[in-house]
Scaffold this motif. Structure first.
Motif, PDB file in Angstrom:
ATOM      1  N   CYS A   3       0.854  -1.183   0.000  1.00 48.63           N
ATOM      2  CA  CYS A   3       0.000   0.000   0.000  1.00 48.63           C
ATOM      3  C   CYS A   3       0.886   1.226   0.000  1.00 48.63           C
ATOM      4  O   CYS A   3       1.989   1.202   0.512  1.00 48.63           O
ATOM      5  CB  CYS A   3      -0.886   0.015   1.238  1.00 48.63           C
ATOM      6  N   GLU A   4       0.370   2.300  -0.551  1.00 47.85           N
ATOM      7  CA  GLU A   4       1.100   3.554  -0.513  1.00 47.85           C
ATOM      8  C   GLU A   4       0.268   4.593   0.211  1.00 47.85           C
ATOM      9  O   GLU A   4      -0.935   4.684   0.014  1.00 47.85           O
ATOM     10  CB  GLU A   4       1.442   4.041  -1.919  1.00 47.85           C
ATOM     11  N   TYR A   5       0.949   5.338   1.024  1.00 47.43           N
ATOM     12  CA  TYR A   5       0.353   6.456   1.742  1.00 47.43           C
ATOM     13  C   TYR A   5       1.176   7.690   1.399  1.00 47.43           C
ATOM     14  O   TYR A   5       2.377   7.591   1.194  1.00 47.43           O
ATOM     15  CB  TYR A   5       0.364   6.181   3.248  1.00 47.43           C
ATOM     16  N   ASN A  24      -4.278   7.933   1.515  1.00 48.89           N
ATOM     17  CA  ASN A  24      -3.859   6.691   0.869  1.00 48.89           C
ATOM     18  C   ASN A  24      -4.177   6.721  -0.628  1.00 48.89           C
ATOM     19  O   ASN A  24      -3.900   5.760  -1.340  1.00 48.89           O
ATOM     20  CB  ASN A  24      -4.520   5.480   1.536  1.00 48.89           C
ATOM     21  N   GLU A  57       5.280   3.354   2.521  1.00 47.05           N
ATOM     22  CA  GLU A  57       4.638   2.034   2.496  1.00 47.05           C
ATOM     23  C   GLU A  57       3.751   1.833   3.723  1.00 47.05           C
ATOM     24  O   GLU A  57       2.777   1.101   3.674  1.00 47.05           O
ATOM     25  CB  GLU A  57       5.690   0.933   2.435  1.00 47.05           C
ATOM     26  N   SER A  58       4.094   2.486   4.817  1.00 42.98           N
ATOM     27  CA  SER A  58       3.387   2.299   6.078  1.00 42.98           C
ATOM     28  C   SER A  58       2.580   3.543   6.446  1.00 42.98           C
ATOM     29  O   SER A  58       3.085   4.660   6.357  1.00 42.98           O
ATOM     30  CB  SER A  58       4.422   1.982   7.167  1.00 42.98           C
ATOM     31  N   TYR A  60       1.770   4.298   9.378  1.00 46.05           N
ATOM     32  CA  TYR A  60       2.432   4.832  10.568  1.00 46.05           C
ATOM     33  C   TYR A  60       3.526   5.825  10.171  1.00 46.05           C
ATOM     34  O   TYR A  60       3.612   6.925  10.719  1.00 46.05           O
ATOM     35  CB  TYR A  60       3.018   3.695  11.416  1.00 46.05           C
ATOM     36  N   ASP A  61       4.367   5.427   9.212  1.00 45.28           N
ATOM     37  CA  ASP A  61       5.446   6.318   8.765  1.00 45.28           C
ATOM     38  C   ASP A  61       4.892   7.603   8.151  1.00 45.28           C
ATOM     39  O   ASP A  61       5.425   8.686   8.372  1.00 45.28           O
ATOM     40  CB  ASP A  61       6.341   5.609   7.748  1.00 45.28           C
TER      41      ASP A  61
END
Length: 95
Positions: A3-5, A24, A57-58, A60-61
């Protein structure tokens, strides 16, 4: 599945007001901002120009980076934009 954010910064055509957000789906989110359905803030100041984005990718990041950018000064945000987009062009056109 990767996934990309995205963390992104938008401004108006005079580059006076900056808005930092996370999503996202960058394409959909910018379209929402441009149509006036993104947020009250972006609608109020007519923030339709994408001048910075970064992919993660995360989630959270992405959220941590958004917090770091929002906590920084306007000068820090301008430096970040200048590194990626020194002409302050609308990056949505390329996206």
């Amino acid at each position: 599945m990767m996934c990309e954010y995205y963390v992104y910064i938008m401004t108006n055509w005079s580059n006076r007001v900056l808005y930092t957000g996370v999503t996202n789906d960058l394409y959909r989110r910018i379209l929402e901002h441009r149509s006036g359905n993104g947020s009250k803030f972006t609608g109020q100041y007519n923030l339709t120009k994408l001048v910075f984005f970064e992919a993660f990718e995360s989630v959270y990041d992405a959220l941590e980076n958004e917090k770091r950018i929002k906590a920084g000064s306007r000068r820090k945000k301008i430096e970040l934009i200048n590194e990626m987009n020194p002409e302050w062009e609308d990056l949505f056109e390329e996206f």
